[in-house]
Scaffold this motif. Structure first.
Motif, mmCIF file in Angstrom:
data_model
loop_
_atom_site.group_PDB
_atom_site.id
_atom_site.type_symbol
_atom_site.label_atom_id
_atom_site.label_comp_id
_atom_site.label_asym_id
_atom_site.label_seq_id
_atom_site.Cartn_x
_atom_site.Cartn_y
_atom_site.Cartn_z
ATOM 1 N N TYR A 57 57.903 71.205 79.525
ATOM 2 C CA TYR A 57 58.569 70.133 78.799
ATOM 3 C C TYR A 57 59.823 69.715 79.540
ATOM 4 O O TYR A 57 60.512 70.539 80.136
ATOM 5 N N GLY A 58 60.136 68.414 79.490
ATOM 6 C CA GLY A 58 61.326 67.907 80.154
ATOM 7 C C GLY A 58 61.944 66.712 79.459
ATOM 8 O O GLY A 58 62.971 66.215 79.880
ATOM 9 N N ALA A 59 61.319 66.225 78.376
ATOM 10 C CA ALA A 59 61.855 65.090 77.619
ATOM 11 C C ALA A 59 61.963 65.496 76.155
ATOM 12 O O ALA A 59 61.092 66.182 75.628
ATOM 13 N N ALA A 60 63.052 65.065 75.511
ATOM 14 C CA ALA A 60 63.273 65.415 74.109
ATOM 15 C C ALA A 60 63.758 64.197 73.342
ATOM 16 O O ALA A 60 64.469 63.348 73.880
ATOM 17 N N ALA A 61 63.375 64.116 72.080
ATOM 18 C CA ALA A 61 63.865 63.088 71.168
ATOM 19 C C ALA A 61 64.011 63.719 69.793
ATOM 20 O O ALA A 61 63.196 64.552 69.390
ATOM 21 N N ALA A 62 65.062 63.322 69.082
ATOM 22 C CA ALA A 62 65.336 63.889 67.762
ATOM 23 C C ALA A 62 65.525 62.776 66.747
ATOM 24 O O ALA A 62 65.848 61.638 67.107
ATOM 25 N N ALA A 63 65.328 63.128 65.485
ATOM 26 C CA ALA A 63 65.564 62.181 64.399
ATOM 27 C C ALA A 63 65.911 62.957 63.146
ATOM 28 O O ALA A 63 65.612 64.146 63.021
ATOM 29 N N THR A 64 66.548 62.252 62.235
ATOM 30 C CA THR A 64 66.920 62.834 60.952
ATOM 31 C C THR A 64 66.589 61.828 59.866
ATOM 32 O O THR A 64 66.867 60.636 60.012
ATOM 33 N N LEU A 65 66.010 62.309 58.788
ATOM 34 C CA LEU A 65 65.763 61.477 57.619
ATOM 35 C C LEU A 65 65.997 62.340 56.394
ATOM 36 O O LEU A 65 65.326 63.373 56.225
ATOM 37 N N GLU A 66 66.970 61.946 55.607
ATOM 38 C CA GLU A 66 67.388 62.705 54.429
ATOM 39 C C GLU A 66 67.711 64.141 54.830
ATOM 40 O O GLU A 66 68.600 64.352 55.630
ATOM 41 N N ASN A 67 66.977 65.121 54.325
ATOM 42 C CA ASN A 67 67.306 66.517 54.642
ATOM 43 C C ASN A 67 66.343 67.133 55.646
ATOM 44 O O ASN A 67 66.244 68.343 55.735
ATOM 45 N N THR A 68 65.651 66.298 56.415
ATOM 46 C CA THR A 68 64.715 66.794 57.420
ATOM 47 C C THR A 68 65.172 66.383 58.814
ATOM 48 O O THR A 68 65.440 65.213 59.074
ATOM 49 N N PHE A 69 65.255 67.374 59.684
ATOM 50 C CA PHE A 69 65.650 67.167 61.071
ATOM 51 C C PHE A 69 64.436 67.476 61.945
ATOM 52 O O PHE A 69 63.769 68.482 61.728
ATOM 53 N N THR A 70 64.155 66.619 62.914
ATOM 54 C CA THR A 70 62.996 66.840 63.769
ATOM 55 C C THR A 70 63.383 66.776 65.240
ATOM 56 O O THR A 70 64.414 66.213 65.607
ATOM 57 N N CYS A 71 62.503 67.341 66.047
ATOM 58 C CA CYS A 71 62.643 67.279 67.496
ATOM 59 C C CYS A 71 61.237 67.244 68.087
ATOM 60 O O CYS A 71 60.356 67.980 67.638
ATOM 61 N N VAL A 72 61.046 66.388 69.072
ATOM 62 C CA VAL A 72 59.779 66.333 69.793
ATOM 63 C C VAL A 72 60.075 66.566 71.269
ATOM 64 O O VAL A 72 60.937 65.904 71.847
ATOM 65 N N LEU A 73 59.373 67.535 71.847
ATOM 66 C CA LEU A 73 59.445 67.769 73.289
ATOM 67 C C LEU A 73 58.135 67.317 73.907
ATOM 68 O O LEU A 73 57.067 67.537 73.331
ATOM 69 N N GLN A 74 58.228 66.708 75.087
ATOM 70 C CA GLN A 74 57.049 66.288 75.830
ATOM 71 C C GLN A 74 57.295 66.522 77.314
ATOM 72 O O GLN A 74 58.447 66.596 77.745
ATOM 73 N N PRO A 75 56.208 66.580 78.087
ATOM 74 C CA PRO A 75 56.384 66.600 79.542
ATOM 75 C C PRO A 75 57.024 65.279 79.980
ATOM 76 O O PRO A 75 56.979 64.286 79.252
ATOM 77 N N GLN A 76 57.605 65.234 81.160
ATOM 78 C CA GLN A 76 58.267 64.021 81.648
ATOM 79 C C GLN A 76 57.335 62.817 81.729
ATOM 80 O O GLN A 76 57.742 61.713 81.424
ATOM 81 N N LYS A 77 56.087 63.012 82.140
ATOM 82 C CA LYS A 77 55.229 61.860 82.417
ATOM 83 C C LYS A 77 53.917 61.887 81.658
ATOM 84 O O LYS A 77 52.936 61.304 82.110
ATOM 85 N N ALA A 78 53.875 62.547 80.515
ATOM 86 C CA ALA A 78 52.642 62.611 79.728
ATOM 87 C C ALA A 78 53.001 62.795 78.264
ATOM 88 O O ALA A 78 54.010 63.415 77.946
ATOM 89 N N PRO A 79 52.187 62.252 77.367
ATOM 90 C CA PRO A 79 52.489 62.416 75.947
ATOM 91 C C PRO A 79 52.107 63.789 75.378
ATOM 92 O O PRO A 79 52.646 64.204 74.364
ATOM 93 N N LEU A 80 51.178 64.477 76.047
ATOM 94 C CA LEU A 80 50.729 65.775 75.552
ATOM 95 C C LEU A 80 50.690 66.775 76.703
ATOM 96 O O LEU A 80 50.457 66.380 77.845
ATOM 97 N N PRO A 81 50.902 68.036 76.444
ATOM 98 C CA PRO A 81 51.087 68.637 75.128
ATOM 99 C C PRO A 81 52.479 68.320 74.593
ATOM 100 O O PRO A 81 53.451 68.274 75.353
ATOM 101 N N ASP A 82 52.546 68.057 73.291
ATOM 102 C CA ASP A 82 53.856 67.879 72.687
ATOM 103 C C ASP A 82 54.190 69.102 71.849
ATOM 104 O O ASP A 82 53.315 69.902 71.523
ATOM 105 N N LEU A 83 55.450 69.257 71.566
ATOM 106 C CA LEU A 83 55.919 70.310 70.679
ATOM 107 C C LEU A 83 56.781 69.620 69.635
ATOM 108 O O LEU A 83 57.686 68.859 69.991
ATOM 109 N N ILE A 84 56.468 69.823 68.373
ATOM 110 C CA ILE A 84 57.221 69.201 67.290
ATOM 111 C C ILE A 84 57.854 70.300 66.447
ATOM 112 O O ILE A 84 57.170 71.212 65.992
ATOM 113 N N LEU A 85 59.147 70.200 66.263
ATOM 114 C CA LEU A 85 59.896 71.120 65.420
ATOM 115 C C LEU A 85 60.488 70.319 64.273
ATOM 116 O O LEU A 85 61.113 69.281 64.497
#
Length: 177
Positions: A57-85
């Motif tokens: 993994y080398g790319a990350a994006a985060a978001a927050t909505l109400e009381n839920t915080f998320t993070c998605v990790l992906q490789p630099q040049k591909a959508p999968l495999p992703d990791l969602i927390l």
């Protein structure tokens, strides 16, 4: 609850929202730590995740909505495999978690939070199999960690990944105290 978190995460990934949930967010460059994206990404570190899971993994994006915080990790040049927390505050206890949040048929995980499960899902349209670990943390948070593998990945690779994901979950659980 699981469907809400999954739908929210998918929406956040598709819209590319930042912590405020309102404007586009760029993926974090590979030279920046995952935590620089904010949100639940503050619980992740590229070198640790990559070493634990054997992925890149080398790319990350985060978001927050109400009381839920998320993070998605992906490789630099591909959508999968992703990791969602995803991390959500809660007031429920282990009994309610086990009956209302934990998916039917999921296997329990010992030594993780107040209650925890693991499961493997078959390939879906556009992706390969997925592995998931969810738990009720001691600090009253519902945490879910999911990896979607690329289409064409065999179930055996997901089976090999699941105990590694449990080990990563245990590290995240300690960092969230």
């Amino acid at each position: 609850m699981r469907r809400v978190v999954a739908a929210l995460t998918a929406l956040l990934v598709l819209t590319g929202c930042d912590d405020a949930g309102a404007s586009p967010a760029a993926a974090t460059p590979s030279t920046a730590p995952a935590a620089a994206s904010g949100g639940a990404c503050q619980l992740l570190d590229f070198p640790v995740v990559n070493a634990k899971l054997g992925l890149q993994y080398g790319a990350a994006a985060a978001a927050t909505l109400e009381n839920t915080f998320t993070c998605v990790l992906q490789p630099q040049k591909a959508p999968l495999p992703d990791l969602i927390l995803s991390v959500s505050a809660t007031t429920i206890g282990p009994d309610i978690y086990a009956t209302a949040v934990q998916p039917k048929g999921a296997a329990p995980v010992q030594g993780l939070g107040a209650a925890a499960y693991q499961r493997q899902s078959p390939a879906a349209e556009g992706t390969g199999p997925a592995v998931e670990v969810g738990w009720l943390a001691g600090n009253k948070r519902i945490i879910q960690l999911t990896v979607h593998l690329p289409a064409g990945t065999g179930d055996d690779k997901a089976t090999e990944l699941l105990p590694k994901l449990v080990d990563l979950a245990k590290l995240i659980d300690l960092s969230s105290l």
